[in-house]
Write an enzyme that holds these catalytic residues in place. Sequence first.
Site, mmCIF file in Angstrom:
data_model
loop_
_atom_site.group_PDB
_atom_site.id
_atom_site.type_symbol
_atom_site.label_atom_id
_atom_site.label_comp_id
_atom_site.label_asym_id
_atom_site.label_seq_id
_atom_site.Cartn_x
_atom_site.Cartn_y
_atom_site.Cartn_z
ATOM 1 N N GLY A 1 1.175 -1.553 -0.006
ATOM 2 C CA GLY A 1 -0.104 0.117 -0.324
ATOM 3 C C GLY A 1 0.757 1.000 0.040
ATOM 4 O O GLY A 1 0.580 2.077 1.234
ATOM 5 N N GLY B 1 0.863 2.710 -2.288
ATOM 6 C CA GLY B 1 -0.166 4.315 -3.131
ATOM 7 C C GLY B 1 -0.762 5.130 -1.948
ATOM 8 O O GLY B 1 -0.992 6.260 -2.039
ATOM 9 N N ILE B 2 -1.247 4.416 -0.504
ATOM 10 C CA ILE B 2 -2.261 4.610 0.354
ATOM 11 C C ILE B 2 -1.243 5.535 1.036
ATOM 12 O O ILE B 2 -1.334 6.939 1.319
ATOM 13 C CB ILE B 2 -3.009 3.425 0.709
ATOM 14 C CG1 ILE B 2 -4.062 3.317 -0.168
ATOM 15 C CG2 ILE B 2 -4.178 3.951 1.723
ATOM 16 C CD1 ILE B 2 -4.622 3.632 -1.125
ATOM 17 N N TYR C 1 -5.923 -7.661 -16.272
ATOM 18 C CA TYR C 1 -5.940 -8.543 -15.126
ATOM 19 C C TYR C 1 -4.348 -8.571 -15.043
ATOM 20 O O TYR C 1 -3.774 -9.432 -13.738
ATOM 21 C CB TYR C 1 -5.831 -9.878 -15.993
ATOM 22 C CG TYR C 1 -7.361 -9.867 -16.147
ATOM 23 C CD1 TYR C 1 -7.651 -10.752 -15.266
ATOM 24 C CD2 TYR C 1 -7.436 -10.961 -17.471
ATOM 25 C CE1 TYR C 1 -9.451 -11.059 -15.047
ATOM 26 C CE2 TYR C 1 -9.254 -11.426 -17.651
ATOM 27 C CZ TYR C 1 -9.795 -11.177 -16.725
ATOM 28 O OH TYR C 1 -11.232 -11.567 -16.918
ATOM 29 N N ASP D 1 14.446 -6.299 -6.069
ATOM 30 C CA ASP D 1 14.219 -6.122 -7.643
ATOM 31 C C ASP D 1 15.498 -5.671 -8.692
ATOM 32 O O ASP D 1 16.070 -4.474 -8.514
ATOM 33 C CB ASP D 1 12.831 -5.649 -7.918
ATOM 34 C CG ASP D 1 11.595 -5.752 -7.468
ATOM 35 O OD1 ASP D 1 11.463 -7.109 -7.063
ATOM 36 O OD2 ASP D 1 11.046 -5.599 -7.113
ATOM 37 N N ILE D 2 15.582 -6.644 -9.712
ATOM 38 C CA ILE D 2 16.511 -6.327 -10.575
ATOM 39 C C ILE D 2 16.381 -4.703 -10.993
ATOM 40 O O ILE D 2 17.270 -3.646 -11.146
ATOM 41 C CB ILE D 2 16.768 -7.055 -11.625
ATOM 42 C CG1 ILE D 2 17.861 -8.742 -10.647
ATOM 43 C CG2 ILE D 2 17.787 -6.121 -12.799
ATOM 44 C CD1 ILE D 2 17.539 -9.487 -11.870
ATOM 45 N N GLN E 1 14.505 -5.511 8.984
ATOM 46 C CA GLN E 1 16.000 -5.442 8.830
ATOM 47 C C GLN E 1 16.686 -5.818 7.631
ATOM 48 O O GLN E 1 17.918 -4.998 7.286
ATOM 49 C CB GLN E 1 16.244 -6.250 10.409
ATOM 50 C CG GLN E 1 15.846 -5.905 11.613
ATOM 51 C CD GLN E 1 16.855 -7.017 12.893
ATOM 52 O OE1 GLN E 1 17.376 -6.996 13.138
ATOM 53 N NE2 GLN E 1 15.789 -7.395 13.533
ATOM 54 N N CYS F 1 -18.851 4.162 -21.368
ATOM 55 C CA CYS F 1 -18.279 3.283 -21.723
ATOM 56 C C CYS F 1 -18.991 2.483 -22.793
ATOM 57 O O CYS F 1 -19.343 3.234 -23.451
ATOM 58 C CB CYS F 1 -16.220 3.642 -21.684
ATOM 59 S SG CYS F 1 -15.976 3.965 -22.906
ATOM 60 N N GLN G 1 -22.167 2.302 -24.707
ATOM 61 C CA GLN G 1 -22.337 1.830 -26.097
ATOM 62 C C GLN G 1 -23.013 0.472 -26.442
ATOM 63 O O GLN G 1 -24.071 0.272 -27.156
ATOM 64 C CB GLN G 1 -20.803 0.915 -26.585
ATOM 65 C CG GLN G 1 -20.289 2.131 -26.629
ATOM 66 C CD GLN G 1 -18.742 2.301 -27.193
ATOM 67 O OE1 GLN G 1 -17.588 1.035 -26.804
ATOM 68 N NE2 GLN G 1 -17.499 3.396 -28.025
ATOM 69 N N HIS H 1 -15.396 8.733 -18.610
ATOM 70 C CA HIS H 1 -14.964 7.539 -17.498
ATOM 71 C C HIS H 1 -15.398 8.434 -16.049
ATOM 72 O O HIS H 1 -14.410 8.975 -15.793
ATOM 73 C CB HIS H 1 -14.309 6.954 -17.696
ATOM 74 C CG HIS H 1 -13.834 6.049 -18.154
ATOM 75 N ND1 HIS H 1 -14.050 5.040 -18.283
ATOM 76 C CD2 HIS H 1 -13.512 5.705 -19.984
ATOM 77 C CE1 HIS H 1 -13.791 3.939 -19.613
ATOM 78 N NE2 HIS H 1 -13.566 4.820 -20.324
ATOM 79 N N GLU I 1 -15.995 8.138 -13.576
ATOM 80 C CA GLU I 1 -15.118 7.181 -12.208
ATOM 81 C C GLU I 1 -14.154 8.030 -12.368
ATOM 82 O O GLU I 1 -13.306 7.826 -10.873
ATOM 83 C CB GLU I 1 -15.197 6.240 -12.580
ATOM 84 C CG GLU I 1 -14.449 5.294 -13.136
ATOM 85 C CD GLU I 1 -14.825 5.224 -14.500
ATOM 86 O OE1 GLU I 1 -16.043 5.894 -15.406
ATOM 87 O OE2 GLU I 1 -14.156 4.217 -15.352
HETATM 88 N N1 GLN Z 1 -14.168 -0.095 -26.486
HETATM 89 C C1 GLN Z 1 -14.851 0.406 -26.681
HETATM 90 C C2 GLN Z 1 -14.435 1.452 -27.544
HETATM 91 O O1 GLN Z 1 -12.814 1.359 -27.649
HETATM 92 C C3 GLN Z 1 -15.164 1.265 -25.649
HETATM 93 C C4 GLN Z 1 -14.037 1.437 -24.382
HETATM 94 C C5 GLN Z 1 -14.368 1.442 -23.333
HETATM 95 O O2 GLN Z 1 -15.360 1.120 -22.203
HETATM 96 N N2 GLN Z 1 -13.059 2.256 -21.745
HETATM 97 O O3 GLN Z 1 -14.826 2.690 -27.801
#
Ligand code: GLN
Length: 542
Positions: free
Chosen positions: A16, A18-19, A54, A148-149, A193, A382, A386, A508, A510
């Site tokens: 953590g 970042g936190i 992932y 880490d190298i 240590q 996004c 669509q 986005h 978020e």
């Molecule tokens: N795959 C879609 C596009 O390229 C949506 C991209 C996304 O959800 N960020 O427009």
Amino acid sequence: MTKYVFVTGGVTSSLGKGIISASLAKLLQARGYRVTIQKFDPYINIDPGTLNPYEHGECYVTEDGAETDLDLGHYERFLNVPTSQANNITTGRIYQNVINREREGQYLGKTVQVIPHITDEIKRNFKILGESGDYDIVITELGGTVGDIESLPYIEAVRQFKWELGANNAIVIHLTLIPFLAAAGELKTKPTQHSVKMLLEYGIQPDILVCRTEHHINMEIRKKIALFCNVNINSVIESIDASTIYDVPLLMLKENLDKTVLAKLKLSGNKEPNLDSWKDFLGRLKNPTKDVRIGLVGKYVELPDAYKSIIESFIHAGASNECKVNVEYIHSENINPNNVAEKLGHLNGILVAPGFGNRGIEGKLDAIKYVRENNIPFFGICLGMQCAVIEFGRNILKLKGAHSTEMDEKTKFPVIDIMESQKKIKNKGGTMRLGSYNCEIKKNTKAFEIYGKTKITERHRHRYEFNNKFLKQYNDAGMITSGMNPESGLVEIVELKNHPFFVAGQFHPELKSTVANPHPIFVKFVTAAAEHKYGQKIKKNK
Ligand code: GLN
């Protein structure tokens, strides 16, 4: 003069950093200092934009369109200050700069080497934000784990930098783990240590140790760590597991992390930090008066980091509504017309997530059809937007086989199509429509009710868009295009007229939700979910 704080990690990854960096920055900001945080990642990709979620979790996009590490999301959510490309540098970018210079002939006659050329380029990048004059303190988080190298050149650059700037201008905080051995019933300091010994081998004496632990570390253990790692006892900071990351600034305050940092940097620590609004947020977060269950329909659900900013946005919006938001991850590949009611029937709202490619698309469409027909609040982001367009095209406009050309190049009804500006692009890295763009919102729409204004900006990351050839058909049938980009005419928001809450954005949201400014779409979506659950208009608290 700008002061520099480096945050390194030892023993294991995922401690953590970042936190801790964001929490320290928050405390320094609350004391009136101008602070920014930057992250240096030791991998060779130029940026994480080409990485599968992932591999790396969510790719966070900044205002200026940089595709960056998800830790920048934490920085923005904690500080409420936007970051930029300069806040995230990778080994790939460092090498690219050096190699470009080599080709230009700038090192003519010289052998180009890790030391000094790569380390010089790292140091140059350490300073870019500091030299802007906008910050009193720059916190630099080094990705990876000491030993880490691939992080060696960064550690060496820190050593040189610290030496060049002097002890009171650059300090190193080392984040380590104090594991608890259940069988022995003891907390163990040896890994710490050893990790500090490794740093010492590289020529760095850490100034402060932040010790991640599941149990409180007592005075005896603190003394032991101090003695074996050559730090003052006040510089051994406990970082105990917290129930929410938003507690960490207050835990660090209790441990005097900010005061210790300021003392080491010879900066004044007299002014007490003002954390009133932060505490107010925590109070609302921890004392919900109601709860809702929201389904997050996506295809990366095995790895919640893939949707980090969405999850955090729900936490902000939940606090704002004094409502506990329980997010249920639903794999879109597992949804089909026969089980959709069973999978989604108990939910108070559905968010269909962003994404790329064909996998799991039909399940997303089934989910959207279900929530549209059953008046369950819906929020699409996004690819989620669509999909809402495709579903409406197929089931309401009866455009059989309507699709996005991303999934079906030959569809008879390309209701989502590649953007004109994207058609000639061959390279994958950094070439999408990225970053902040204007959006104009039509009055008398849900979108206007949500934002309360007509001019907004939001961040983007996509190649495909609503196909404006179908605009009239959609609007006439009740799917309103309530937000448009004024420059290009791209559809940014769609919504349904006859539905309690059916809103989807090409951008986005978020990425812009912070503790200080929860995103209005998330806030209103949670309100709608609560109304769906409790069957009444919920009075907004804040
Ligand atoms: N795959 C879609 C596009 O390229 C949506 C991209 C996304 O959800 N960020 O427009």
